[in-house]
Scaffold this motif. Structure first.
Motif, mmCIF file in Angstrom:
data_model
loop_
_atom_site.group_PDB
_atom_site.id
_atom_site.type_symbol
_atom_site.label_atom_id
_atom_site.label_comp_id
_atom_site.label_asym_id
_atom_site.label_seq_id
_atom_site.Cartn_x
_atom_site.Cartn_y
_atom_site.Cartn_z
ATOM 1 N N TYR A 1 -5.694 -0.072 4.922
ATOM 2 C CA TYR A 1 -4.281 0.314 5.034
ATOM 3 C C TYR A 1 -3.388 -0.739 4.370
ATOM 4 O O TYR A 1 -2.501 -0.416 3.574
ATOM 5 C CB TYR A 1 -3.910 0.472 6.509
ATOM 6 N N ARG A 2 -3.632 -1.996 4.664
ATOM 7 C CA ARG A 2 -2.837 -3.083 4.083
ATOM 8 C C ARG A 2 -3.048 -3.168 2.575
ATOM 9 O O ARG A 2 -2.119 -3.478 1.819
ATOM 10 C CB ARG A 2 -3.192 -4.402 4.757
ATOM 11 N N LEU A 3 -4.276 -2.879 2.129
ATOM 12 C CA LEU A 3 -4.561 -2.892 0.697
ATOM 13 C C LEU A 3 -3.771 -1.795 -0.010
ATOM 14 O O LEU A 3 -3.252 -2.003 -1.119
ATOM 15 C CB LEU A 3 -6.055 -2.702 0.465
ATOM 16 N N GLY A 4 -3.679 -0.616 0.604
ATOM 17 C CA GLY A 4 -2.891 0.465 0.022
ATOM 18 C C GLY A 4 -1.436 0.072 -0.156
ATOM 19 O O GLY A 4 -0.818 0.329 -1.199
ATOM 20 N N LYS A 5 -0.875 -0.566 0.854
ATOM 21 C CA LYS A 5 0.509 -1.051 0.769
ATOM 22 C C LYS A 5 0.644 -2.093 -0.344
ATOM 23 O O LYS A 5 1.576 -2.050 -1.155
ATOM 24 C CB LYS A 5 0.944 -1.660 2.102
ATOM 25 N N ALA A 6 -0.306 -3.033 -0.362
ATOM 26 C CA ALA A 6 -0.246 -4.120 -1.336
ATOM 27 C C ALA A 6 -0.361 -3.602 -2.762
ATOM 28 O O ALA A 6 0.312 -4.097 -3.674
ATOM 29 C CB ALA A 6 -1.358 -5.121 -1.050
ATOM 30 N N GLU B 1 -10.791 6.297 3.027
ATOM 31 C CA GLU B 1 -9.858 7.151 2.293
ATOM 32 C C GLU B 1 -8.588 7.395 3.109
ATOM 33 O O GLU B 1 -7.471 7.276 2.592
ATOM 34 C CB GLU B 1 -10.532 8.483 1.963
ATOM 35 N N SER B 2 -8.743 7.712 4.378
ATOM 36 C CA SER B 2 -7.581 7.971 5.234
ATOM 37 C C SER B 2 -6.710 6.726 5.370
ATOM 38 O O SER B 2 -5.476 6.801 5.299
ATOM 39 C CB SER B 2 -8.038 8.427 6.628
ATOM 40 N N ALA B 3 -7.358 5.565 5.546
ATOM 41 C CA ALA B 3 -6.609 4.335 5.764
ATOM 42 C C ALA B 3 -5.833 3.909 4.527
ATOM 43 O O ALA B 3 -4.637 3.586 4.598
ATOM 44 C CB ALA B 3 -7.563 3.221 6.204
ATOM 45 N N ILE B 4 -6.494 3.913 3.380
ATOM 46 C CA ILE B 4 -5.806 3.454 2.167
ATOM 47 C C ILE B 4 -4.722 4.448 1.750
ATOM 48 O O ILE B 4 -3.664 4.062 1.245
ATOM 49 C CB ILE B 4 -6.814 3.180 1.030
ATOM 50 N N THR B 5 -4.972 5.737 2.005
ATOM 51 C CA THR B 5 -3.945 6.744 1.729
ATOM 52 C C THR B 5 -2.705 6.501 2.582
ATOM 53 O O THR B 5 -1.565 6.566 2.089
ATOM 54 C CB THR B 5 -4.494 8.158 1.998
ATOM 55 N N SER B 6 -2.908 6.196 3.854
ATOM 56 C CA SER B 6 -1.779 5.914 4.747
ATOM 57 C C SER B 6 -0.958 4.734 4.242
ATOM 58 O O SER B 6 0.275 4.752 4.265
ATOM 59 C CB SER B 6 -2.280 5.625 6.160
ATOM 60 N N THR C 1 -2.240 -8.406 0.697
ATOM 61 C CA THR C 1 -3.076 -7.776 1.725
ATOM 62 C C THR C 1 -3.340 -8.712 2.898
ATOM 63 O O THR C 1 -3.316 -8.290 4.065
ATOM 64 C CB THR C 1 -4.424 -7.325 1.109
ATOM 65 N N LEU C 2 -3.597 -9.959 2.594
ATOM 66 C CA LEU C 2 -4.016 -10.911 3.620
ATOM 67 C C LEU C 2 -2.862 -11.658 4.288
ATOM 68 O O LEU C 2 -3.081 -12.434 5.219
ATOM 69 C CB LEU C 2 -4.998 -11.924 3.016
ATOM 70 N N ASP D 1 5.042 -6.791 5.968
ATOM 71 C CA ASP D 1 5.138 -6.207 7.308
ATOM 72 C C ASP D 1 6.499 -5.587 7.598
ATOM 73 O O ASP D 1 6.598 -4.590 8.327
ATOM 74 C CB ASP D 1 4.830 -7.268 8.369
ATOM 75 N N ASN D 2 7.540 -6.156 7.033
ATOM 76 C CA ASN D 2 8.896 -5.681 7.327
ATOM 77 C C ASN D 2 9.460 -4.750 6.253
ATOM 78 O O ASN D 2 10.633 -4.381 6.310
ATOM 79 C CB ASN D 2 9.836 -6.869 7.536
ATOM 80 N N ILE D 3 8.617 -4.397 5.271
ATOM 81 C CA ILE D 3 9.057 -3.463 4.235
ATOM 82 C C ILE D 3 8.648 -2.064 4.665
ATOM 83 O O ILE D 3 7.457 -1.752 4.773
ATOM 84 C CB ILE D 3 8.449 -3.812 2.862
ATOM 85 N N LYS D 4 9.649 -1.225 4.905
ATOM 86 C CA LYS D 4 9.364 0.117 5.429
ATOM 87 C C LYS D 4 10.140 1.167 4.643
ATOM 88 O O LYS D 4 11.304 0.976 4.316
ATOM 89 C CB LYS D 4 9.741 0.196 6.909
#
Length: 449
Positions: free
Chosen positions: A24-29, A58-63, A132-133, A138-141
């Motif tokens: 999930y964090r990797l998808g955001k990054a 797949e579900s996590a990185i998509t999210s 990612t690490l 965290d505060n970007i939404k």
């Protein structure tokens, strides 16, 4: 801490770093690292192989991707090279492949392609890794209508089939050829048989019933005894075996002889040179390429340039010097005139086109190619430390080098994707090979297993 290795992120599924939270964090990054054009909504394609853990990742990185305002396009199980093609074809900003390639089913991995269809640079990997690490995002939404969407693309199989068939010369067909195809219960299980059948071949398919846990299980390019046996049993003209994500291929001729990546490179290089299409008369191999390949190429006026193990190093050298053919003994072959990464199906089609064009058997294309005897042993280790710091290991290596007396090659290196040390020896003397492998392997096991 590093999570990217020589081929993306790789490890046991559901154990760090291959866990849902990190994906999930990797998808955001990934989205944040790509966001050089602030006003452009990002489009990211996500493919996978047939591992059971692919659904989770797949579900996590998509999210993670859609939470940062980008759109995710899911294509399901598809060969890795198909994702590289689709990224360019669909004008996407990046492609993500969830696969551990030739590894066992309980492993998985994540690799990322740029908008050009090539694996992202080390610099971009490091940037994504740092986001990612850390807690930087965290505060970007993204809220409300700014959240991204998820699309499931249904016609990608057809797109890749058309692409692959267009690589095969229009004036040629596979009529009259009997092929055995081993899909390794992996990503090629649907698309590969369709391509070869539509080009006219009689196709016998094995290991094309994935269940999530049988990918690469005693089948595919990493278990060639299977395709050798079936090619002989069915009296086929050619056997073709892919790995789990379809970026590697090995072949078998009509006599039951295995044709590995070095032999395939030899066939393709000589044919391209004879047609005046081998750029700069050079092939890119690796430090693992057998000396027999180098000798055969030299006899035909072709240079071999060696790079570190890993397709990204091969592709990097090809781009730097404008070469169009490179590959590894494992069957990871890059034909950059057609695709931007290793493509097992395209490679097999290229070899088959030569057979049909010349109206010959596969075995006849290798009459001048002889491998120097070699042996590789994978030594499993519990930790990876600098081998140069362990005196016993260095003494064993020096002893074997002396026994080779300048007439062979010794390579001792860590795998970039597995917890093993690969020990490879090339020599015309089989006794030196066996004794050297045994000495070095036992010494490594004593200190690191």
């Amino acid at each position: 801490m590093k999570i990217f290795g020589t081929d993306g992120i790789r490890g046991k599924a559901n154990i760090f770093p291959l866990v849902g939270d990190l994906a999930y964090r990797l998808g955001k990054a990934l989205v944040y690292a790509l966001d050089s054009q602030k006003n452009k909504k990002k489009k990211i394609i996500i493919g996978k192989d047939t591992r059971i853990s692919g659904y989770m990742l797949e579900s996590a990185i998509t999210s993670g991707i859609v939470s940062m305002g980008a759109d995710a396009y899911l294509v399901g199980p598809m060969p890795t090279p198909a994702i590289a093609f689709l990224v360019k074809s669909m004008r996407a900003d990046a492609g993500v492949v969830i696969s551990a390639s030739h590894n066992p089913f309980d492993d998985n991995g994540i690799k990322i392609f740029s908008h050009e269809g090539i694996k992202i640079s080390v610099e971009l990997e490091e940037l994504i890794e740092s986001y990612t690490l850390s807690n930087a995002l965290d505060n970007i939404k993204f809220l409300g209508a700014n959240i991204g969407k998820v699309f499931r693309i249904r016609d990608t199989l057809g797109r890749y089939i058309v692409f692959a068939k267009n690589v095969f010369p229009y004036n040629l067909e596979l009529d009259g050829l009997r092929l055995v195809i081993d899909c390794a219960n992996g990503a090629t299980y649907k698309v590969a048989p369709m391509i070869f059948e539509e080009l006219g071949a009689e196709v016998i398919v094995i290991n094309n019933e994935p269940n999530g846990i049988n990918i690469n299980e005693k089948c595919g390019s990493t278990y060639p005894n299977n395709i050798i046996e079936k090619t002989t049993l069915f009296r086929a003209d050619v056997g073709i075996a892919f790995d789990g994500d379809g970026d590697r291929v090995v072949m078998v001729d009509e006599t039951g002889k295995l044709i590995d990546g070095d032999a395939i490179l030899s066939i393709l290089a000589i044919d391209l040179k004879n047609k005046g299409k081998l750029k700069n008369n050079t092939v890119v191999g690796t430090i693992m390429s057998n000396f027999g390949l180098e000798h055969t190429l030299k006899q035909n006026g072709i240079n071999l340039e060696r790079v570190d193990v890993g397709d990204k190093y091969i592709i990097q050298r090809m781009l730097e010097k404008n070469y169009n053919l490179g590959g590894e003994p494992s069957g990871h072959i890059v034909l950059s005139d057609f695709n931007t990464t290793g493509d097992g199906i395209i490679t097999a089609l290229a070899v088959l086109s030569i057979i049909v064009e010349k109206n010959v058997k596969l075995s006849s294309l290798l009459t001048n190619f002889t491998k120097v005897p070699e042996k590789t042993k994978n030594v499993h280790v519990s930790k990876k430390v600098n081998l140069e710091e362990i005196d016993d290991i260095q003494k064993a290596i020096e002893h074997v080098k002396n026994s080779l007396n300048g007439e062979g090659r010794l390579i001792v290196r860590y795998s970039g994707t597995e917890p093993v040390v690969r020990v490879t020896i090339e020599s015309k003397d089989i006794n030196i090979i066996n004794e050297g492998i045994e000495l070095i392997s036992k010494t490594i096991e004593k200190h690191l297993s």
